[in-house]
Design an enzyme around this catalytic site. Sequence first.
Site, PDB file in Angstrom:
ATOM      1  N   ASP A  84       2.984  -3.301   9.239  1.00 15.45           N
ATOM      2  CA  ASP A  84       3.387  -3.548   7.846  1.00 15.45           C
ATOM      3  C   ASP A  84       4.765  -3.001   7.525  1.00 15.45           C
ATOM      4  O   ASP A  84       5.282  -2.100   8.191  1.00 15.45           O
ATOM      5  CB  ASP A  84       2.348  -2.980   6.874  1.00 15.45           C
ATOM      6  CG  ASP A  84       2.119  -1.482   7.054  1.00 15.45           C
ATOM      7  OD1 ASP A  84       2.133  -1.018   8.203  1.00 15.45           O
ATOM      8  OD2 ASP A  84       1.922  -0.787   6.044  1.00 15.45           O
ATOM      9  N   GLU A 141      -0.480   0.561   7.379  1.00 15.59           N
ATOM     10  CA  GLU A 141      -0.372   2.007   7.609  1.00 15.59           C
ATOM     11  C   GLU A 141       0.290   2.690   6.424  1.00 15.59           C
ATOM     12  O   GLU A 141      -0.008   3.840   6.113  1.00 15.59           O
ATOM     13  CB  GLU A 141       0.420   2.273   8.893  1.00 15.59           C
ATOM     14  CG  GLU A 141       0.435   3.738   9.326  1.00 15.59           C
ATOM     15  CD  GLU A 141       1.416   4.609   8.579  1.00 15.59           C
ATOM     16  OE1 GLU A 141       1.096   5.786   8.326  1.00 15.59           O
ATOM     17  OE2 GLU A 141       2.515   4.115   8.220  1.00 15.59           O
TER      18      GLU A 141
END
Length: 396
Positions: A84, A141
């Site tokens: 991400d 994350e």
Amino acid sequence: MPNTQHFCTLDDTSDLNDELRGIRHRLHQHPELAYQEFQTSDLVAEALASWGYEVTRGLGGTGMVASLKSGTGSRAVAVRADMDALPITEATGLPYSSVHPGKMHACGHDGHTVMVLGAARHLARTRRFDGTVHLVFQPAEEIGSDSGAQRMIADGLFERFPCEAIFGLHNHPGAPAGTFMFRSGPFMAACDTVDITIHGRGGHAARPHLATDPLVIGAGLVTALQTVVSRNIDPMQPAVVTIGAFNAGHAPNVIPETARLQLSVRSFDPEVRKLLETRIRALANAHVQAHGASVDIDYVPGYPVLVNSAQETEFALQVARELVGDERVVDGFGPIAGSEDFAYYLQKKPGCFLRVGNGKDTPMLHNAKYDFNDDNLTVGAAFWTRLVERFLASKV
């Protein structure tokens, strides 16, 4: 020590340099936030499938696991990459800058993903290991809570893809590129978020005696909170309490009704973590009530302390030394006050999370001018390849 001549070297992945840079730049141009990594996961899955991996998608939302077996060995190891991006507008001016305003890979997850892809590519074409490797590509994350690691574990990650250990890494601006840094035991901090809302009584700035000023109360609380670590926590135990936001009022002649403080609280020991919460709650309640106001405290637990297991850390450190030499390996690095949801994996399995230098004079993480150092791509690919080969080396 095992015979190292059959294990991956830096030269073995050098031919992948242009391919890996191209993939990384493509990912960098098209960043996706937590649980929105649709194009990213498509690209990763297509590449892995074309190299012969069995790809299982949909874990933790947009996460996936790519598995490859070689030989007859029964052992298995996992390597994780995060995918991400962050809600930051890029300011690098690079030709491959983000094409999505307000989104960028400001933490290097594009590079983490591609290093593991590089290892996947080389492992598939050589298959010099005896057992099974599971490559874990994780979403979300950066989200801080309800993270990709938590969701993948809840979706049966370790039951569906059993492994003896799991490994991961993060790049580290400020250290020379290609330098590997390790620490056994507590390595990265637990991180909790606290939202404190003070409810006073608003009024006219000319008549403060008729109001209960939450801004003044909040200002005093900011100062008081600085004593939580300095006067409650053992000085040999690292801890951080940072007030990152203080919002109150909108006009100079109006005493506001409320004031809001937002805190980031970091620690490396479970008992210290509990004590920090106890003292912050007690101090906030007592301070605010002493001024005749009321307070709401929303204490949100975030990622736990990341604790590396001793055996797996020593193993990964030895792999790095074999690969790049003693002068580019740091043992006993840290601890680091940042947090990482890889900690959840290490609560379930032994393993090691390490850092790799991104360059001494490069912008810090979460900075609009940050960029992952492409020189690390083939180095990281070689490290992950060698680690898998060594972990799954035939015992015959």
